[in-house]
Design a protein around this motif. Structure first.
Motif, PDB file in Angstrom:
ATOM      1  N   MET A 128      29.146  18.091 -31.446  1.00  0.00           N
ATOM      2  CA  MET A 128      27.850  18.119 -30.767  1.00  0.00           C
ATOM      3  C   MET A 128      26.815  17.473 -31.672  1.00  0.00           C
ATOM      4  SD  MET A 128      25.346  19.171 -28.605  1.00  0.00           S
ATOM      5  CE  MET A 128      26.453  19.756 -27.402  1.00  0.00           C
ATOM      6  N   LYS A 129      26.081  16.598 -31.110  1.00  0.00           N
ATOM      7  CA  LYS A 129      24.992  15.974 -31.847  1.00  0.00           C
ATOM      8  C   LYS A 129      23.869  17.008 -32.004  1.00  0.00           C
ATOM      9  CE  LYS A 129      22.189  11.877 -31.902  1.00  0.00           C
ATOM     10  NZ  LYS A 129      21.721  10.712 -31.240  1.00  0.00           N
ATOM     11  N   ASN A 130      23.298  17.086 -33.187  1.00  0.00           N
ATOM     12  CA  ASN A 130      22.289  18.103 -33.466  1.00  0.00           C
ATOM     13  C   ASN A 130      20.933  17.809 -32.865  1.00  0.00           C
ATOM     14  OD1 ASN A 130      23.873  19.932 -34.856  1.00  0.00           O
ATOM     15  ND2 ASN A 130      23.593  18.885 -36.792  1.00  0.00           N
ATOM     16  N   GLU A 131      20.722  16.595 -32.411  1.00  0.00           N
ATOM     17  CA  GLU A 131      19.444  16.261 -31.806  1.00  0.00           C
ATOM     18  C   GLU A 131      19.681  15.858 -30.365  1.00  0.00           C
ATOM     19  OE1 GLU A 131      17.148  13.501 -34.092  1.00  0.00           O
ATOM     20  OE2 GLU A 131      17.647  14.500 -35.955  1.00  0.00           O
ATOM     21  N   LEU A 132      19.070  16.598 -29.465  1.00  0.00           N
ATOM     22  CA  LEU A 132      19.167  16.307 -28.043  1.00  0.00           C
ATOM     23  C   LEU A 132      17.768  16.073 -27.498  1.00  0.00           C
ATOM     24  CD1 LEU A 132      21.655  19.158 -27.056  1.00  0.00           C
ATOM     25  CD2 LEU A 132      22.199  16.744 -27.302  1.00  0.00           C
ATOM     26  N   THR A 133      17.671  15.204 -26.510  1.00  0.00           N
ATOM     27  CA  THR A 133      16.377  14.977 -25.880  1.00  0.00           C
ATOM     28  C   THR A 133      16.036  16.160 -24.973  1.00  0.00           C
ATOM     29  OG1 THR A 133      17.261  13.881 -23.912  1.00  0.00           O
ATOM     30  CG2 THR A 133      16.820  12.478 -25.858  1.00  0.00           C
ATOM     31  N   LYS A 134      14.791  16.243 -24.587  1.00  0.00           N
ATOM     32  CA  LYS A 134      14.353  17.301 -23.672  1.00  0.00           C
ATOM     33  C   LYS A 134      15.136  17.223 -22.363  1.00  0.00           C
ATOM     34  CE  LYS A 134      10.186  19.190 -21.583  1.00  0.00           C
ATOM     35  NZ  LYS A 134       8.735  19.059 -21.421  1.00  0.00           N
ATOM     36  N   ALA A 135      15.355  16.026 -21.859  1.00  0.00           N
ATOM     37  CA  ALA A 135      16.093  15.849 -20.602  1.00  0.00           C
ATOM     38  C   ALA A 135      17.562  16.260 -20.751  1.00  0.00           C
ATOM     39  CB  ALA A 135      15.987  14.401 -20.121  1.00  0.00           C
ATOM     40  N   GLU A 136      18.166  15.955 -21.900  1.00  0.00           N
ATOM     41  CA  GLU A 136      19.554  16.361 -22.144  1.00  0.00           C
ATOM     42  C   GLU A 136      19.663  17.885 -22.210  1.00  0.00           C
ATOM     43  OE1 GLU A 136      21.214  12.472 -24.612  1.00  0.00           O
ATOM     44  OE2 GLU A 136      20.286  14.115 -25.735  1.00  0.00           O
TER      45      GLU A 136
END
Length: 123
Positions: A1-9
Motif C-alpha cells: 500500500m502506498k502511504n500517500e493517497l489522494t483525497k479522492a482515493e
C-alpha cells in the motif's frame, strides 16, 4: 500500500470498506449521495488505483468488481504511522496531546482511552 493517497482515493476506499466488493457504478452512486461526481471520473480513478495496486479487480464478468487490496485496518495503520512519522516526528504522544488539547472529549471517550492506557501499561 502506498502511504500517500489522494483525497479522492481515500473517498473510494472508504466507500469500498462500507459497501464491500463493488462495481464502479455502485461506488459512484454511493459517492453521489454525498457529493456530485461523474461516473467517468470514478471509473478512471478506480482503474488508476488498480494499476497502483491499491485495488484488486475481478474481471471475470462483464461488470468489473473492485475491492481494496489490503484490509481496512492495515491501510489505516499504515497511513497513520506515516502521518505520525511525518508530522509528529514519530511520537504518538505528541499526536495524542494535540488531539486531546484541541477538542472537547466526552467522558465515554476519556474512559476508553484510560482503559487502553491501563492495558498498554500492563503489557
Amino acid at each position: 500500500m502506498k502511504n500517500e493517497l489522494t483525497k479522492a482515493e481515500l473517498e473510494i476506499l472508504r466507500m469500498l470498506w462500507k459497501l464491500g466488493s463493488s462495481t464502479v457504478r455502485q461506488v459512484n452512486d454511493a459517492i453521489n449521495e454525498e457529493r456530485e461526481v461523474n461516473y467517468t471520473s470514478t471509473l478512471k480513478l478506480m482503474q488508476i488505483m488498480h494499476e497502483k495496486g491499491i485495488l484488486q479487480r475481478d474481471a471475470s464478468q462483464m461488470k468489473h468488481v473492485y475491492k481494496p487490496a489490503e484490509a481496512e485496518d492495515k491501510t489505516k495503520e499504515s497511513l497513520l504511522d506515516n502521518f505520525v512519522d511525518t508530522i509528529y516526528d514519530g511520537s504518538p504522544s505528541k499526536l495524542v496531546m494535540q488531539l486531546m488539547g484541541g477538542r472537547k472529549t466526552s467522558k465515554q471517550d476519556l474512559d476508553a482511552i484510560k482503559d487502553m492506557l491501563r492495558k498498554l501499561d500492563g503489557q
